[in-house]
Design a protein around this motif. Structure first.
Motif, PDB file in Angstrom:
ATOM      1  N   MET A 157       0.831  -1.206   0.000  1.00  0.00           N
ATOM      2  CA  MET A 157       0.000   0.000   0.000  1.00  0.00           C
ATOM      3  C   MET A 157       0.871   1.263   0.000  1.00  0.00           C
ATOM      4  SD  MET A 157      -2.986  -1.036   2.713  1.00  0.00           S
ATOM      5  CE  MET A 157      -4.011  -2.486   2.479  1.00  0.00           C
ATOM      6  N   ALA A 158       1.899   1.257   0.836  1.00  0.00           N
ATOM      7  CA  ALA A 158       2.770   2.431   0.915  1.00  0.00           C
ATOM      8  C   ALA A 158       3.591   2.600  -0.365  1.00  0.00           C
ATOM      9  CB  ALA A 158       3.693   2.312   2.127  1.00  0.00           C
ATOM     10  N   ALA A 160       2.780   1.642  -3.423  1.00  0.00           N
ATOM     11  CA  ALA A 160       1.971   1.468  -4.629  1.00  0.00           C
ATOM     12  C   ALA A 160       2.468   2.298  -5.812  1.00  0.00           C
ATOM     13  CB  ALA A 160       0.507   1.778  -4.329  1.00  0.00           C
ATOM     14  N   VAL A 178      -2.524   3.554  -9.022  1.00  0.00           N
ATOM     15  CA  VAL A 178      -2.007   3.531  -7.655  1.00  0.00           C
ATOM     16  C   VAL A 178      -3.146   3.365  -6.656  1.00  0.00           C
ATOM     17  CG1 VAL A 178      -0.949   4.962  -5.872  1.00  0.00           C
ATOM     18  CG2 VAL A 178       0.105   4.800  -8.130  1.00  0.00           C
ATOM     19  N   GLU A 179      -4.231   4.116  -6.826  1.00  0.00           N
ATOM     20  CA  GLU A 179      -5.368   3.997  -5.905  1.00  0.00           C
ATOM     21  C   GLU A 179      -5.958   2.594  -5.940  1.00  0.00           C
ATOM     22  OE1 GLU A 179      -8.252   7.135  -6.236  1.00  0.00           O
ATOM     23  OE2 GLU A 179      -6.729   8.534  -6.959  1.00  0.00           O
ATOM     24  N   THR A 181      -4.355  -0.134  -6.778  1.00  0.00           N
ATOM     25  CA  THR A 181      -3.365  -1.062  -6.213  1.00  0.00           C
ATOM     26  C   THR A 181      -3.419  -1.056  -4.699  1.00  0.00           C
ATOM     27  OG1 THR A 181      -1.928  -0.785  -8.135  1.00  0.00           O
ATOM     28  CG2 THR A 181      -0.906  -1.611  -6.114  1.00  0.00           C
ATOM     29  N   ARG A 182      -3.627   0.109  -4.099  1.00  0.00           N
ATOM     30  CA  ARG A 182      -3.721   0.165  -2.632  1.00  0.00           C
ATOM     31  C   ARG A 182      -4.920  -0.620  -2.117  1.00  0.00           C
ATOM     32  NH1 ARG A 182      -1.605   6.340  -2.530  1.00  0.00           N
ATOM     33  NH2 ARG A 182       0.554   5.834  -1.933  1.00  0.00           N
ATOM     34  N   ALA A 185      -4.121  -4.467  -2.614  1.00  0.00           N
ATOM     35  CA  ALA A 185      -3.008  -4.975  -1.799  1.00  0.00           C
ATOM     36  C   ALA A 185      -3.499  -5.740  -0.577  1.00  0.00           C
ATOM     37  CB  ALA A 185      -2.109  -3.816  -1.370  1.00  0.00           C
ATOM     38  N   ARG A 235     -12.534   2.239  -9.353  1.00  0.00           N
ATOM     39  CA  ARG A 235     -12.074   1.946  -7.983  1.00  0.00           C
ATOM     40  C   ARG A 235     -13.043   1.000  -7.283  1.00  0.00           C
ATOM     41  NH1 ARG A 235     -11.773   7.097  -9.250  1.00  0.00           N
ATOM     42  NH2 ARG A 235      -9.806   8.256  -9.180  1.00  0.00           N
TER      43      ARG A 235
END
Length: 565
Positions: A157-158, A160, A178-179, A181-182, A185, A235
């Motif tokens: 998460m950090a 991503a 990125v959003e 992927t977080r 995760a 999302r």
């Protein structure tokens, strides 16, 4: 063409991974089966216990196969939902980049690696006839596994943004990826717990709940996506992946509580790491070959998305939709090997290499016949298949044409994917660590990388799909030759001749399909006609070429059904 959550069809591989399961305890033990081993032989006869165990395995495989098909159907509905709402666009590409995390996690934590490692460990604990051995194993391993998985999920998460840059350099909308992927995760944790519970339940003879996990997973994705997409866009699909992972755990938790109890899951992390008496520790020598084989196989997807990221929007989505549909024949073909895998494992354990050889050879030929029959249908009717499944909403006719063309190229590698899945099991059935499958998979991956890098420029997504087919076929050839000299002395040349005959039969079926598909009206009518034409031509050509495997398929199915009753 592996893929975790895309492999819920392939992926939820049933029955035992490497060992035959001991009879279930509890209420089943009251029916005369000893708690720690197979049913007792009566009067010195060994047929009764073996027959009962065989029926248990067939029923378990039948139940798991049915639920695997259900998971595959729900997976198809999931893909249809995402295609309908987001088409093949930058949004869907961003989601699929994020989906790489659960795809890799499912391979390692639910399917190959976790199952091959933990099912034998739990089986040893059950065989110890110590009521506390299983709970001691859980107390020693689960808290540490949970802590490690939590740390990995938080790190993903950090990190991503870095993950997205590594997976898809040059992607147009990295922030959206990125959003997503977080959100995805979280599956590193949930899939790890799911795989742990599945291994424990299978070792206890419980197959229903582990086989249902991908159905629960896809229900979560579909439900959350439909509920939230208007407010959250793609999302919502990533959030559905996270929710589906939680449902995977919940569907198994009651059975886990009945068989083992929940208290061992809450053991303090500082408890000493000691294996119960009679249970071997899972060392690096056993862990590393399995993990590397699984990672190398899944890395084909990473290569595809890496190469497709700089292409026009929708390229990753076209590859994904084509792959998910094309892999269906492979999934169904591997059901045969799944049913018979415990037979191979038992033969290897007993030192009966001749029985193992015969079983492996028959499995390869039968699975090859099934996958080539499906391949002929996919190649012959690809445009109609994609149009019926996906062409609605944001997924337009151009998306259908591109996806169908890519799917036809992918289909060239279906036999290779099937053989890799079938050949990997006997390699790991001996219970000893072996590096050869990982090395063969790494060599095939190198072919995929080199061919893909050379072909993506002039041929785009079609070149990437061709590289996938070339790489997995190279791996299959290496495994086929390596199995005979290292594990089971199969007759490689004889197997090659049998598969060559089936390839010619498939070519005849493809030719007939390509000639008649444009003449049979709309896509639905065309597919219905093809469902009759392709098997008829394939079976007729196989018989003319002297390939009995195709003709034995129906007899095999009937025999399995009779045994199930």
């Amino acid at each position: 063409m592996p893929g975790g959550p895309g492999r819920e069809a392939a992926g939820a591989e049933p029955a035992a991974e490497g060992t035959a399961p001991p009879p279930a305890r509890g209420r089943h033990a009251r029916r005369g089966a000893p708690a720690g081993g197979p049913p007792a032989r009566r009067g010195g006869e060994e047929g009764g216990g073996g027959a009962r165990l065989g029926r248990v395995l067939v029923r378990a495989a039948a139940v798991t196969g049915a639920l695997t098909v259900a998971g595959a159907v729900l997976g198809l509905l999931r893909d249809q939902t995402i295609a309908h709402l987001f088409g093949a666009s930058a949004e869907s590409d961003a989601f699929l980049i994020a989906w790489t995390v659960p795809e890799m996690a499912s391979t390692l934590l639910i399917e190959d690696a976790m199952a091959l490692l933990l099912v034998p460990a739990f089986s040893h604990a059950l065989a110890a006839r110590d009521p506390g051995a299983v709970r001691a194993l859980v107390s020693a391993t689960f808290p540490r596994l949970f802590a490690v998985l939590t740390c990995v999920a938080v790190a993903l998460m950090a990190g991503a943004p870095l993950v997205v840059r590594l997976l898809a350099p040059g992607f147009d909308d990295p922030e959206l990826a990125v959003e997503c992927t977080r959100l995805t995760a979280l599956t590193v944790l949930t899939f790890g717990v799911t795989g742990y519970c599945s291994a424990a339940l299978r070792a206890h003879g419980s197959f229903l709940q582990p086989a249902a996990v991908y159905s629960a997973y896809n229900v979560g994705i579909i439900g959350v996506t439909l509920a939230l997409h208007q407010w959250w866009g793609v999302r919502a699909a990533a959030a559905g992946v996270a929710a589906g992972g939680v449902l995977m755990i919940l569907v198994q938790l009651p059975a886990f509580a009945r068989n083992i109890g929940l208290r061992p899951l809450l053991a303090p992390l500082r408890a000493p790491l000691r294996a119960p008496a009679g249970v071997p520790l899972l060392g690096a020598a056993v862990l590393a070959p399995v993990v590397l084989f699984a990672v190398s196989r899944q890395s084909q997807v990473l290569v595809e998305r890496f190469l497709a990221a700089p292409l026009p929007a929708g390229a990753i989505s076209h590859l994904n939709y084509a792959q998910k549909v094309a892999q269906m024949p492979m999934v169904l073909s591997l059901m045969v090997c799944t049913v018979t895998f415990p037979v191979v494992a038992r033969a290897m354990a007993e030192g009966d290499r001749e029985r193992a050889r015969r079983r492996v050879e028959e499995d390869l030929a039968t699975a090859g016949a099934l996958v080539l029959l499906g391949t002929a249908f996919v190649i012959g009717y690809a445009p109609g298949i994609i149009e019926v499944l996906f062409q609605r909403g944001a997924f337009d006719a151009q998306d259908t044409a591109t996806t169908a063309a890519v799917m036809r190229v992918y289909a060239a590698g279906l036999l290779g994917h099937c053989l890799v899945g079938a050949l990997g099991r006997p390699f790991f059935s001996s219970g000893r660590p072996t590096w050869y499958p990982a090395a063969a998979m790494a060599a095939g991956l190198a072919v995929t990388v080199a061919a893909g890098a050379a072909a993506v420029g002039p041929y785009g997504v079609h070149g990437i799909a061709a590289a996938n087919a070339a790489g997995i076929t190279a791996t299959a050839v290496l495994l086929l030759h390596g199995l005979g000299s290292r594990v089971v002395a199969i007759e490689v040349r004889a197997i090659g001749v049998r598969i060559a005959r089936l390839l010619l039969a498939a070519a005849a079926a493809v030719t007939a399909a390509l000639l008649t598909a444009p003449l049979t009206g709309g896509p639905v009518l065309s597919l219905a006609a093809g469902a009759l034409l392709v098997p008829a031509v394939f079976l007729g050509a196989a018989r003319a070429l002297g390939a009995p495997e195709a003709l034995h398929l129906l007899a095999l199915v009937r025999r399995r059904l009779r045994h199930d009753h």
